[in-house]
Write an enzyme that holds these catalytic residues in place. Structure first.
Site, PDB file in Angstrom:
ATOM      1  N   HIS A 308       4.077   0.430 -10.924  1.00 56.42           N
ATOM      2  CA  HIS A 308       3.873   0.545  -9.479  1.00 56.42           C
ATOM      3  C   HIS A 308       4.987   1.392  -8.902  1.00 56.42           C
ATOM      4  O   HIS A 308       6.124   1.318  -9.377  1.00 56.42           O
ATOM      5  CB  HIS A 308       3.876  -0.853  -8.832  1.00 56.42           C
ATOM      6  CG  HIS A 308       3.306  -0.850  -7.461  1.00 56.42           C
ATOM      7  ND1 HIS A 308       4.049  -0.562  -6.352  1.00 56.42           N
ATOM      8  CD2 HIS A 308       2.045  -1.077  -7.040  1.00 56.42           C
ATOM      9  CE1 HIS A 308       3.263  -0.628  -5.279  1.00 56.42           C
ATOM     10  NE2 HIS A 308       2.049  -0.926  -5.671  1.00 56.42           N
ATOM     11  N   ASP A 366      -3.983  -5.085  -9.992  1.00 55.61           N
ATOM     12  CA  ASP A 366      -5.256  -4.735 -10.620  1.00 55.61           C
ATOM     13  C   ASP A 366      -5.410  -5.290 -12.015  1.00 55.61           C
ATOM     14  O   ASP A 366      -6.492  -5.242 -12.593  1.00 55.61           O
ATOM     15  CB  ASP A 366      -5.400  -3.206 -10.683  1.00 55.61           C
ATOM     16  CG  ASP A 366      -5.533  -2.626  -9.304  1.00 55.61           C
ATOM     17  OD1 ASP A 366      -6.201  -3.259  -8.483  1.00 55.61           O
ATOM     18  OD2 ASP A 366      -4.965  -1.561  -9.053  1.00 55.61           O
TER      19      ASP A 366
END
Ligand code: ACO
Length: 431
Positions: A308, A366
């Site tokens: 991320h 996710d």
């Protein structure tokens, strides 16, 4: 924000430029460089905005090192445990948790706007049956500006409010229609006796020929997924919404732009890509091969659902999502689902691997969401649309904040030009 009391000094050749240092409530200070070009004739260079705050905001805060996410100051874990999606929507839009009366009023307003203009049904029928539901959503949400002319004036607070309520209320209906159309089933109208998440499940899985009762435990899990995706600071799609909105574009066009950006596999499209990857791996014995590929610089493969831009620690949403995955698969009686086993083992191996440790690559939101949605019966193509409908409230809250900001200007980055210097045109016969 308090007036800056400190300044940073930037020296270019023999010229010194004072840059005010601004502080937020929490988080790193920022250098205010707005006068830099006028005073020093230089731009800053920051592709991907890795060190650039593009706006001031009061909505969401992320501490990427601690793995902390706050909506209007409230930790995501507390909201995921104790709140519900529409309350979180109210919080994001208005800044405070609602009173009982405010909540009832908000719920009624959202519920009364869940139906779509009937003509939109024909519009959806114009798409090919095999269209990706995200393609349908980008098109239909953009086209809402052709159906709801009475909420397009962004200078009118009432228009802004009505457009916001319409989008939060209608996005689940649009996503469910996109899904029903792709599987050749009739559209199911919204059922206002159901809550937001249950209504979405009903529109997706009910058929006119028989009664469909939504399992409240699945509705709760869906509501949680929606809460976890509701907002995430100035991510790519939110910045896209702000940039589109900065030109004065109507709210439906701005949210359609956000949906388009979300679709990419580096962003919201990662949930679909992640489940596809877990299925491709298939069995735990094949994990080392995929870990090796992810580490190989000459191989474009990346572990989807890992890494991320901001989190350099566990994504707090992934932790909650992992608990939900266990719960949902447990109640469906499929705890031994091979995809979940591959996911857990992959996570374990990656978290012990030097490559992932040194680059601070942890599972993101996710990584587990696809497993839950798959267990609920959604095809992978619906994963990103569900992310989009959940994020709509965040996009709208950020868009409204931007419109109300007196310092707001059209977004217009500059560049470091490295193309040809000025040269004379040469006639085609002499090239
Ligand atoms: N697998 C393997 N290596 C990775 C991964 C990954 N998933 N993510 C990053 N890296 C490596 C990069 O190769 C790079 O290595 P290098 O320094 O040796 O060149 C380093 O880690 C830094 O990666 P960047 O791409 O520079 O980091 P950035 O902040 O630009 O990217 C992103 C973040 C796009 C999320 C990236 O981690 C990624 O592609 N992840 C997979 C897709 C994904 O899960 N996206 C969902 C994000 S969350 C969301 O949008 C809801």
């Amino acid at each position: 924000m308090a007036e800056p009391t400190r300044t940073a000094k930037l020296t270019i050749d023999d010229k010194v430029i004072d840059l005010p240092i601004k502080s937020g409530t929490i988080g790193p200070d920022v250098l205010d460089i707005r006068k830099l070009y006028a005073e020093a004739d230089v731009f800053t260079y920051d592709p991907g905005f890795t060190s650039t705050a593009a706006c001031e905001s009061t909505i969401t805060y992320i501490d990427g090192d601690k793995g902390e996410l706050l909506y209007r100051g409230y930790p995501i874990e507390q909201l995921a445990d104790q709140s519900h999606y529409l309350e979180v929507c109210y919080l994001l839009l208005h800044g405070e948790l609602p009173s009982g009366a405010q909540m009832r009023d908000f719920e009624t307003r959202i519920t009364r706007h869940t139906m779509l203009h009937e003509q939109i049904h024909y519009f959806v029928r114009g798409f090919r049956r095999d269209s990706h539901p995200m393609a349908t959503m980008v098109g239909v949400v953009g086209a809402m500006s052709a159906f709801y002319h009475d909420s397009l004036d962004i200078t009118d607070p009432w228009h802004r409010e009505v457009a916001s309520i319409r989008m939060i209320a209608k996005l689940p209906t649009i996503a469910a229609m996109a899904y029903k159309y792709s599987v050749g089933q009739p559209f199911i109208y919204p059922k206002n006796s159901l809550d937001y998440a249950a209504n979405f499940l009903h529109m997706c899985f009910a058929v006119p020929s028989e009664e469909y009762v939504v399992d409240p435990r699945l509705a709760k899990a869906m509501d949680r997924i929606m809460m976890l995706h509701a907002d995430h600071e100035q991510n790519a799609s939110t910045s896209t919404v702000r940039l589109a909105g900065s030109s004065g574009a109507n709210p439906f066009a701005c949210i359609a732009a956000g949906i388009a950006c979300l679709w990419g596999p580096a962003h919201g499209g990662a949930n679909q890509a992640c489940l596809e990857m877990l299925r491709e791996i298939g069995t735990v014995d094949r994990i080392p091969e995929y870990i090796r590929r992810a580490k190989d610089h000459d191989d474009p493969f990346r572990l989807m659902g890992f890494g991320h831009r901001v989190y350099k620690n566990f994504d707090p949403r992934a932790k909650v999502m992992k608990e939900s995955a266990d719960e949902v698969l447990g109640l469906m009686g499929i705890e031994n689902n091979p995809t979940l086993q591959v996911a857990k083992e992959l996570e374990r191996i990656a978290l012990e691997d030097d490559y992932f440790i040194s680059k601070k690559l942890y599972p993101n939101v996710d990584f587990y969401s696809g497993i839950i949605l798959d267990a609920m019966g959604f095809p992978t193509s619906m994963f990103t649309p569900i992310f989009a409908l959940s994020r709509t409230v965040g996009w709208i809250s950020q868009w409204k904040e931007m419109i109300g900001d007196p310092t707001q200007k059209i977004g217009r980055p500059r560049q470091l030009y490295t193309g040809a210097a000025m040269r004379d045109y040469v006639d085609v016969h002499h090239r």
